[in-house]
Write a protein that holds these residues in place. Structure first.
Motif, PDB file in Angstrom:
ATOM      1  N   GLY A  54     -58.481 -85.587  -0.453  1.00  0.00           N
ATOM      2  CA  GLY A  54     -59.487 -86.000   0.524  1.00  0.00           C
ATOM      3  C   GLY A  54     -60.364 -87.098  -0.057  1.00  0.00           C
ATOM      4  N   GLU A  55     -60.728 -88.055   0.777  1.00  0.00           N
ATOM      5  CA  GLU A  55     -61.661 -89.108   0.336  1.00  0.00           C
ATOM      6  C   GLU A  55     -63.093 -88.571   0.370  1.00  0.00           C
ATOM      7  N   GLY A  56     -63.962 -89.134  -0.454  1.00  0.00           N
ATOM      8  CA  GLY A  56     -65.382 -88.759  -0.438  1.00  0.00           C
ATOM      9  C   GLY A  56     -65.623 -87.475  -1.216  1.00  0.00           C
ATOM     10  N   GLY A  57     -66.745 -86.824  -0.888  1.00  0.00           N
ATOM     11  CA  GLY A  57     -67.185 -85.684  -1.691  1.00  0.00           C
ATOM     12  C   GLY A  57     -66.511 -84.373  -1.370  1.00  0.00           C
ATOM     13  N   SER A  58     -65.743 -84.319  -0.258  1.00  0.00           N
ATOM     14  CA  SER A  58     -65.134 -83.043   0.135  1.00  0.00           C
ATOM     15  C   SER A  58     -63.635 -83.169   0.314  1.00  0.00           C
ATOM     16  N   PHE A  59     -62.936 -82.070   0.069  1.00  0.00           N
ATOM     17  CA  PHE A  59     -61.491 -82.028   0.354  1.00  0.00           C
ATOM     18  C   PHE A  59     -61.331 -81.989   1.877  1.00  0.00           C
ATOM     19  N   THR A  60     -61.705 -80.894   2.495  1.00  0.00           N
ATOM     20  CA  THR A  60     -61.795 -80.857   3.963  1.00  0.00           C
ATOM     21  C   THR A  60     -62.645 -79.662   4.415  1.00  0.00           C
ATOM     22  N   ALA A  61     -63.448 -79.897   5.463  1.00  0.00           N
ATOM     23  CA  ALA A  61     -64.263 -78.827   6.066  1.00  0.00           C
ATOM     24  C   ALA A  61     -63.456 -78.029   7.078  1.00  0.00           C
ATOM     25  N   GLY A  62     -62.129 -78.162   7.030  1.00  0.00           N
ATOM     26  CA  GLY A  62     -61.284 -77.341   7.902  1.00  0.00           C
ATOM     27  C   GLY A  62     -61.146 -77.941   9.292  1.00  0.00           C
ATOM     28  N   ASN A  63     -60.660 -77.116  10.187  1.00  0.00           N
ATOM     29  CA  ASN A  63     -60.425 -77.595  11.554  1.00  0.00           C
ATOM     30  C   ASN A  63     -61.722 -78.096  12.183  1.00  0.00           C
ATOM     31  N   ASP A  64     -61.635 -79.199  12.898  1.00  0.00           N
ATOM     32  CA  ASP A  64     -62.809 -79.707  13.622  1.00  0.00           C
ATOM     33  C   ASP A  64     -63.234 -78.680  14.684  1.00  0.00           C
ATOM     34  N   LEU A  65     -64.492 -78.255  14.615  1.00  0.00           N
ATOM     35  CA  LEU A  65     -64.943 -77.166  15.505  1.00  0.00           C
ATOM     36  C   LEU A  65     -65.121 -77.647  16.940  1.00  0.00           C
ATOM     37  N   GLN A  66     -65.455 -78.918  17.115  1.00  0.00           N
ATOM     38  CA  GLN A  66     -65.517 -79.449  18.482  1.00  0.00           C
ATOM     39  C   GLN A  66     -64.131 -79.396  19.127  1.00  0.00           C
ATOM     40  N   ASP A  67     -63.105 -79.736  18.346  1.00  0.00           N
ATOM     41  CA  ASP A  67     -61.724 -79.670  18.853  1.00  0.00           C
ATOM     42  C   ASP A  67     -61.335 -78.239  19.208  1.00  0.00           C
ATOM     43  N   PHE A  68     -61.768 -77.268  18.372  1.00  0.00           N
ATOM     44  CA  PHE A  68     -61.439 -75.873  18.674  1.00  0.00           C
ATOM     45  C   PHE A  68     -62.010 -75.478  20.036  1.00  0.00           C
ATOM     46  N   LEU A  69     -63.221 -75.996  20.365  1.00  0.00           N
ATOM     47  CA  LEU A  69     -63.847 -75.651  21.640  1.00  0.00           C
ATOM     48  C   LEU A  69     -63.191 -76.393  22.800  1.00  0.00           C
ATOM     49  N   SER A  70     -62.898 -77.681  22.592  1.00  0.00           N
ATOM     50  CA  SER A  70     -62.444 -78.484  23.738  1.00  0.00           C
ATOM     51  C   SER A  70     -60.925 -78.509  23.889  1.00  0.00           C
ATOM     52  N   ALA A  71     -60.196 -78.308  22.799  1.00  0.00           N
ATOM     53  CA  ALA A  71     -58.724 -78.368  22.883  1.00  0.00           C
ATOM     54  C   ALA A  71     -58.124 -77.320  21.951  1.00  0.00           C
ATOM     55  N   GLU A 241     -69.717 -68.729  20.578  1.00  0.00           N
ATOM     56  CA  GLU A 241     -71.109 -68.710  20.117  1.00  0.00           C
ATOM     57  C   GLU A 241     -71.202 -69.296  18.692  1.00  0.00           C
ATOM     58  N   ALA A 242     -70.287 -68.881  17.805  1.00  0.00           N
ATOM     59  CA  ALA A 242     -70.335 -69.359  16.419  1.00  0.00           C
ATOM     60  C   ALA A 242     -70.174 -70.878  16.362  1.00  0.00           C
ATOM     61  N   MET A 243     -69.267 -71.394  17.145  1.00  0.00           N
ATOM     62  CA  MET A 243     -68.979 -72.835  17.082  1.00  0.00           C
ATOM     63  C   MET A 243     -70.057 -73.654  17.773  1.00  0.00           C
ATOM     64  N   MET A 244     -70.533 -73.162  18.915  1.00  0.00           N
ATOM     65  CA  MET A 244     -71.645 -73.852  19.587  1.00  0.00           C
ATOM     66  C   MET A 244     -72.846 -73.892  18.651  1.00  0.00           C
ATOM     67  N   ALA A 245     -73.109 -72.755  17.973  1.00  0.00           N
ATOM     68  CA  ALA A 245     -74.265 -72.693  17.067  1.00  0.00           C
ATOM     69  C   ALA A 245     -74.118 -73.714  15.952  1.00  0.00           C
ATOM     70  N   PHE A 246     -72.919 -73.826  15.385  1.00  0.00           N
ATOM     71  CA  PHE A 246     -72.725 -74.813  14.307  1.00  0.00           C
ATOM     72  C   PHE A 246     -73.010 -76.216  14.832  1.00  0.00           C
ATOM     73  N   LEU A 247     -72.437 -76.535  15.974  1.00  0.00           N
ATOM     74  CA  LEU A 247     -72.584 -77.904  16.496  1.00  0.00           C
ATOM     75  C   LEU A 247     -74.023 -78.189  16.924  1.00  0.00           C
ATOM     76  N   GLN A 248     -74.726 -77.128  17.347  1.00  0.00           N
ATOM     77  CA  GLN A 248     -76.132 -77.308  17.754  1.00  0.00           C
ATOM     78  C   GLN A 248     -77.089 -77.099  16.577  1.00  0.00           C
ATOM     79  N   LYS A 249     -76.546 -76.914  15.399  1.00  0.00           N
ATOM     80  CA  LYS A 249     -77.323 -76.759  14.151  1.00  0.00           C
ATOM     81  C   LYS A 249     -78.346 -75.633  14.267  1.00  0.00           C
ATOM     82  N   ARG A 250     -77.847 -74.461  14.717  1.00  0.00           N
ATOM     83  CA  ARG A 250     -78.702 -73.267  14.776  1.00  0.00           C
ATOM     84  C   ARG A 250     -77.892 -72.078  14.270  1.00  0.00           C
ATOM     85  N   LYS A 251     -78.595 -70.947  14.040  1.00  0.00           N
ATOM     86  CA  LYS A 251     -77.892 -69.734  13.614  1.00  0.00           C
ATOM     87  C   LYS A 251     -77.228 -69.092  14.840  1.00  0.00           C
ATOM     88  N   PRO A 252     -76.018 -68.519  14.653  1.00  0.00           N
ATOM     89  CA  PRO A 252     -75.390 -67.855  15.801  1.00  0.00           C
ATOM     90  C   PRO A 252     -76.101 -66.548  16.134  1.00  0.00           C
TER      91      PRO A 252
END
Ligand SMILES: C/C=C/C(=O)SCCNC(=O)CCNC(=O)[C@H](O)C(C)(C)COP(=O)(O)OP(=O)(O)OC[C@H]1O[C@@H](n2cnc3c(N)ncnc32)[C@H](O)[C@@H]1OP(=O)(O)O
Length: 258
Positions: A54-71, A241-252
């Motif tokens: 992975g480029e940059g400071g991280s290998f990968t943060a895993g599956n994109d959570l927005q994609d999990f919600l929308s597709a 709820e978990a994914m919406m919370a992550f994207l909205q930067k709040r606790k689930p």
């Protein structure tokens, strides 16, 4: 610039996640690009090994959570599921250089690889329960085999991060290196396969993994069982709820979920 960089160098096909502003979270398009690269790796005789990084400071943060919600992945043709089958089925060596965060599939993909090198800052997380989900990539089978049942259960049930030293002691990584040496070392290890007899390397990997036409049958069967549960959970209220919370930067808030 492409979000997955693919390059053949000295017999090694480099597959490099390149979305550093999102910690290399993997989108549908990124899985599709990686799948194309894996198809090339399987069929091109000039490819002697594959390096995943992975480029940059991280290998990968895993599956994109927005994609999990929308597709959400549906059916066996879903790009993420194809990606997992490529990892399980390739009979050429898979080498990994992982730094920073390796979350979700960023950790489970390591269980399919042959040589796994981690930077001393690497953080591994299997956060499926926190996301209202369950293990994937046959990790419910492979992690107990690699690390023993109790350690696997702790990592998969509590989903707490663990560091490179612990990953090493669990047998999930081969070696921990200073971050500045990581990629160079992993590339040098992968390039060793260009100087070894390819039929012998492939035969050895097939024997080690019990590889059939598409992959080891027990691994593929576990992937299918996990996928059925995962897809059901992905559509349920806790995951949303978990994914919406992550994207909205709040606790689930799981208080209304029984
Ligand atoms: C089949 C596969 C299954 C799976 O892989 S399940 C696992 C899914 N992944 C996750 O649950 C990880 C979610 N991400 C995180 O927990 C955190 O991130 C990290 C611990 C990896 C890093 O935390 P920090 O250093 O504080 O960075 P940041 O501000 O959270 O992230 C930087 C930007 O990257 C976006 N991002 C990070 N991970 C994901 C992701 N997985 N899906 C979508 N976006 C992600 C953020 O939102 C933000 O973006 P903005 O700068 O625009 O606010």
């Amino acid at each position: 610039m492409s979000q997955v960089l693919v390059e053949l160098r000295s017999g090694v096909l480099h597959i490099v996640f390149n979305r550093p502003e999102k910690k290399n979270a993997l989108t549908l398009a990124m899985y599709e690009a990686a799948n194309e690269a894996f198809e090339r790796a399987a069929t091109d005789a000039d490819v002697k090994a594959v390096l995943i990084a992975g480029e940059g400071g991280s290998f990968t943060a895993g599956n994109d959570l927005q994609d999990f919600l929308s597709a959400p992945p549906q059916g066996e043709e879903a790009p993420v599921l194809q990606f997992l089958r490529h990892l399980a089925g390739l009979d050429k060596p898979l080498v990994v250089a992982a730094q920073g965060f390796a979350v979700g599939v960023g950790t489970t993909l390591l269980m399919h690889c042959d040589l796994v090198y981690a930077a001393d800052d690497a953080q591994f997380v299997l956060p499926f329960v926190h996301l209202g989900l369950c293990p994937e990539a046959a990790s419910s089978l492979l992690l107990p085999q690699i690390a023993g049942y109790q350690r696997a259960a702790e990592k998969l049930l509590l989903g707490e991060p663990f560091d490179a030293a612990e990953a090493l002691s669990m047998g999930l990584v081969n070696r921990v290196l200073p971050i500045e040496n990581l990629r160079e070392f992993a590339v040098a290890q992968a390039e060793k396969f260009s100087r070894l007899p390819a039929p012998s390397v492939r035969a050895t990997k097939r024997l080690l993994k019990g590889l059939g036409d598409q992959g080891p049958q027990a691994v593929l069967a576990r992937m299918r069982s996990e996928e059925a549960v995962f897809q059901a959970l992905l559509g349920a209220p806790a995951a949303r709820e978990a994914m919406m919370a992550f994207l909205q930067k709040r606790k689930p808030d799981f208080s209304s979920i029984t």
